[in-house]
Design an enzyme around this catalytic site. Sequence first.
Site, PDB file in Angstrom:
ATOM      1  N   LYS A 213       0.413  -0.892   0.241  1.00 16.53           N
ATOM      2  CA  LYS A 213       0.126  -0.284   0.079  1.00 16.53           C
ATOM      3  C   LYS A 213       0.860   0.860  -0.452  1.00 16.53           C
ATOM      4  O   LYS A 213       0.616   2.321  -0.800  1.00 16.53           O
ATOM      5  CB  LYS A 213      -1.093   0.433   1.105  1.00 16.53           C
ATOM      6  CG  LYS A 213      -1.458   0.934   0.952  1.00 16.53           C
ATOM      7  CD  LYS A 213      -2.928   0.916   2.700  1.00 16.53           C
ATOM      8  CE  LYS A 213      -3.817  -0.496   2.940  1.00 16.53           C
ATOM      9  NZ  LYS A 213      -5.117  -0.306   3.932  1.00 16.53           N
ATOM     10  N   GLU A 219      10.340  -5.935   4.253  1.00 19.85           N
ATOM     11  CA  GLU A 219      10.580  -7.070   3.012  1.00 19.85           C
ATOM     12  C   GLU A 219      10.075  -7.295   1.661  1.00 19.85           C
ATOM     13  O   GLU A 219      10.502  -7.958   1.085  1.00 19.85           O
ATOM     14  CB  GLU A 219      10.129  -7.989   4.225  1.00 19.85           C
ATOM     15  CG  GLU A 219       9.816  -8.199   5.534  1.00 19.85           C
ATOM     16  CD  GLU A 219       8.788  -8.001   6.305  1.00 19.85           C
ATOM     17  OE1 GLU A 219       8.628  -8.370   7.739  1.00 19.85           O
ATOM     18  OE2 GLU A 219       8.394  -6.175   5.309  1.00 19.85           O
ATOM     19  N   GLY A 273      -5.501  -5.063   5.605  1.00 17.20           N
ATOM     20  CA  GLY A 273      -4.343  -6.257   4.982  1.00 17.20           C
ATOM     21  C   GLY A 273      -5.018  -7.283   4.758  1.00 17.20           C
ATOM     22  O   GLY A 273      -4.981  -7.926   4.147  1.00 17.20           O
ATOM     23  N   ARG A 274      -5.972  -8.018   6.185  1.00 10.93           N
ATOM     24  CA  ARG A 274      -5.991  -9.397   6.297  1.00 10.93           C
ATOM     25  C   ARG A 274      -7.258  -9.593   5.432  1.00 10.93           C
ATOM     26  O   ARG A 274      -7.852 -10.550   5.676  1.00 10.93           O
ATOM     27  CB  ARG A 274      -5.839  -9.921   7.638  1.00 10.93           C
ATOM     28  CG  ARG A 274      -6.687  -8.964   8.511  1.00 10.93           C
ATOM     29  CD  ARG A 274      -5.662  -9.088  10.109  1.00 10.93           C
ATOM     30  NE  ARG A 274      -6.911  -8.293  10.686  1.00 10.93           N
ATOM     31  CZ  ARG A 274      -6.623  -7.108  11.702  1.00 10.93           C
ATOM     32  NH1 ARG A 274      -4.938  -6.872  10.446  1.00 10.93           N
ATOM     33  NH2 ARG A 274      -7.018  -6.193  11.926  1.00 10.93           N
ATOM     34  N   GLU A 360      -4.047 -11.779  13.992  1.00 10.29           N
ATOM     35  CA  GLU A 360      -4.654 -10.834  14.390  1.00 10.29           C
ATOM     36  C   GLU A 360      -5.193  -9.270  14.442  1.00 10.29           C
ATOM     37  O   GLU A 360      -5.245  -8.690  14.721  1.00 10.29           O
ATOM     38  CB  GLU A 360      -3.739  -9.902  12.764  1.00 10.29           C
ATOM     39  CG  GLU A 360      -2.789  -8.867  12.756  1.00 10.29           C
ATOM     40  CD  GLU A 360      -1.744  -8.581  11.804  1.00 10.29           C
ATOM     41  OE1 GLU A 360      -1.124  -8.627  10.852  1.00 10.29           O
ATOM     42  OE2 GLU A 360      -2.901  -8.208  10.134  1.00 10.29           O
ATOM     43  N   HIS A 391      -3.272 -37.823  11.018  1.00  4.78           N
ATOM     44  CA  HIS A 391      -2.758 -38.541  11.919  1.00  4.78           C
ATOM     45  C   HIS A 391      -1.159 -37.292  11.810  1.00  4.78           C
ATOM     46  O   HIS A 391       0.173 -38.540  11.859  1.00  4.78           O
ATOM     47  CB  HIS A 391      -1.569 -39.345  10.419  1.00  4.78           C
ATOM     48  CG  HIS A 391      -3.676 -40.333  10.096  1.00  4.78           C
ATOM     49  ND1 HIS A 391      -2.652 -41.773  10.060  1.00  4.78           N
ATOM     50  CD2 HIS A 391      -3.463 -40.719   8.933  1.00  4.78           C
ATOM     51  CE1 HIS A 391      -3.464 -42.271   9.512  1.00  4.78           C
ATOM     52  NE2 HIS A 391      -4.996 -41.429   8.406  1.00  4.78           N
ATOM     53  N   LYS A 516       8.764  -4.472  14.187  1.00  4.53           N
ATOM     54  CA  LYS A 516       9.541  -4.331  13.452  1.00  4.53           C
ATOM     55  C   LYS A 516      10.486  -3.674  13.611  1.00  4.53           C
ATOM     56  O   LYS A 516      11.226  -3.310  12.600  1.00  4.53           O
ATOM     57  CB  LYS A 516       8.427  -3.841  12.675  1.00  4.53           C
ATOM     58  CG  LYS A 516       7.250  -4.927  11.992  1.00  4.53           C
ATOM     59  CD  LYS A 516       6.509  -3.836  11.256  1.00  4.53           C
ATOM     60  CE  LYS A 516       6.208  -3.013  10.135  1.00  4.53           C
ATOM     61  NZ  LYS A 516       5.137  -3.300   9.765  1.00  4.53           N
TER      62      LYS A 516
END
Length: 567
Positions: A213, A219, A273-274, A360, A391, A516
């Site tokens: 954005k 990153e 964002g999510r 979050e 399993h 961060k």
Amino acid sequence: MASSTLICETQPWKDLKAHLDDIKNTHLRNLMSDTERCKSMMLEFDNLFVDYSRQCATADTIDKLLKLAEAARLKEKITSMFNGERINSTENRPVLHAALRAPRDAVIQNDGTNVVPEVWQVLDKIRDFSERIRTGAWVGATGKTLTDVIAVGIGGSFLGPLFVHTALQTDPEGIKSATGRKLRFLANVDPIDVARNITGLIPETTLVVVVSKTFTTAETMLNARILREWISSSLGPEAVAKHMVAVSTNLTLVKKFGIDPENAFAFWDWVGGRYSVCSAVGVLPLSLQYGFPVVEKFLKGASSIDQHFRSTPFERNIPVLLGLLSVWNVSFLGYPARAILPYSQALEKFAPHIQQVSMESNGKGVSIEGVPLPFEAGEIDFGEPGTNGQHSFYQLIHQGRIIPCDFIGVVKSQQPVYLKGEVVNNHDELMSNFFAQPDALAYGKTAEQLLNENVAQHLISHKTFSGNRPSLSLLLPSLSAYNIGQLLAIYEHRVVVEGFIWGINSFDQWGVELGKSLASQVRKQLHASRKKEPIEGFNFSTTTMLTKYLEASEDVPADPSTHLPNI
């Protein structure tokens, strides 16, 4: 809309606390024998079927939870969200991800302006651009068709789109529309992720979509610069404009990076964002892979749940009831985790996405007004497709900690397989487990049953299953793009309901910021230490670890020349 009264101070909360003894003295074996109760805990909408009868709850529990919703002013809060009020008060923003998939003629306001036309302006731009790429009307710097896409982004810019992509990969319509194309997602700053993404691709046929954005995410922008170098070192710097586009609102930095601002696709600060998979963040890379018509069906599926959530009475409202049951499990029964168990390999990336959406959003310790919460809120989410999970961790679910489970099944497999002579086909074998596991958790197995089966006495305690372990089942008619959109929206709104009940802000994420900030300090130190400057300003433990890391990697040059992965 905000209130200084914590939800735990209301009478409905206290009534639910008092109701706990009734529930704790009642086993699911008994509750499941009440047919009328079970019928009342089944919901149908648009060919979706939900059964929550295996929750540790009675009709009285549900009535009390609905009264809790009234006390939390849930209806008012849902209306405020859809009306564009600034319910994300810590960031002074509306929460309008539902507008991203609204019909073209819908009206959803933000500060008196209908945002839907602006949303569709971006969607139409994506439709046009993706079609040009897919038909070869837009080609790369050497004239070759761009058949491969790398989407660069992290967190919400990655997990949601990856979930949808993984679910569509084996859908017959998805397969047909994606023939000859590849879509990859580069999220981690780890150079291994870079290497894996570019392996088998060539710059000539690759388009890179940079999703940020602000165009400052550390990153993402480092990975974007690496791919820019990968392209320009092979095709020349001028090729960047043909091989890189952006999903961003910062057109100044987009242009400075070398991407034509005309090839930037907007989204808005009212999209978290999510919650952004239905924005250009997800729609652009998915449309490049599958074509906009397929992705539009996904948006319509999500929109169908938006309308159901907004207009259906709470006693028949799927996201509302699922959210209330989550609050019941976490804050009253004391079960902090939830297992998301899709019996479809195509949904293997669903649980990781919901991990972010849920944890979050609701991983908060204070109310929306900043008051510390005196009760547990937020769920620990994890999951794995069935039957793989059986399993792996089902042992703990059956005989260890009590973890409420969401079982997600699909009536029609995307890729049915039949083998002559077999008792059942693969999908029926899969679904046999989908139907059996919830009952195994609910009923368990008693010592008396084991004795009747002549189990050795010394093994009785080991083979006893206590049961009374809550779950719910969601059955989808198929796993089409439309149904995938529905599934996403059910869980998005469910998480929002939980936050509204708990009285927290489900739309900020301040907990992400501290790490961060500290990483920025370490980054500066590593840069200085590579130039042989001493480590300063850290505690003894961190200084020791940094020293060992630097000593063991002293062959890393302080001012390296460019070196890209080579697999």
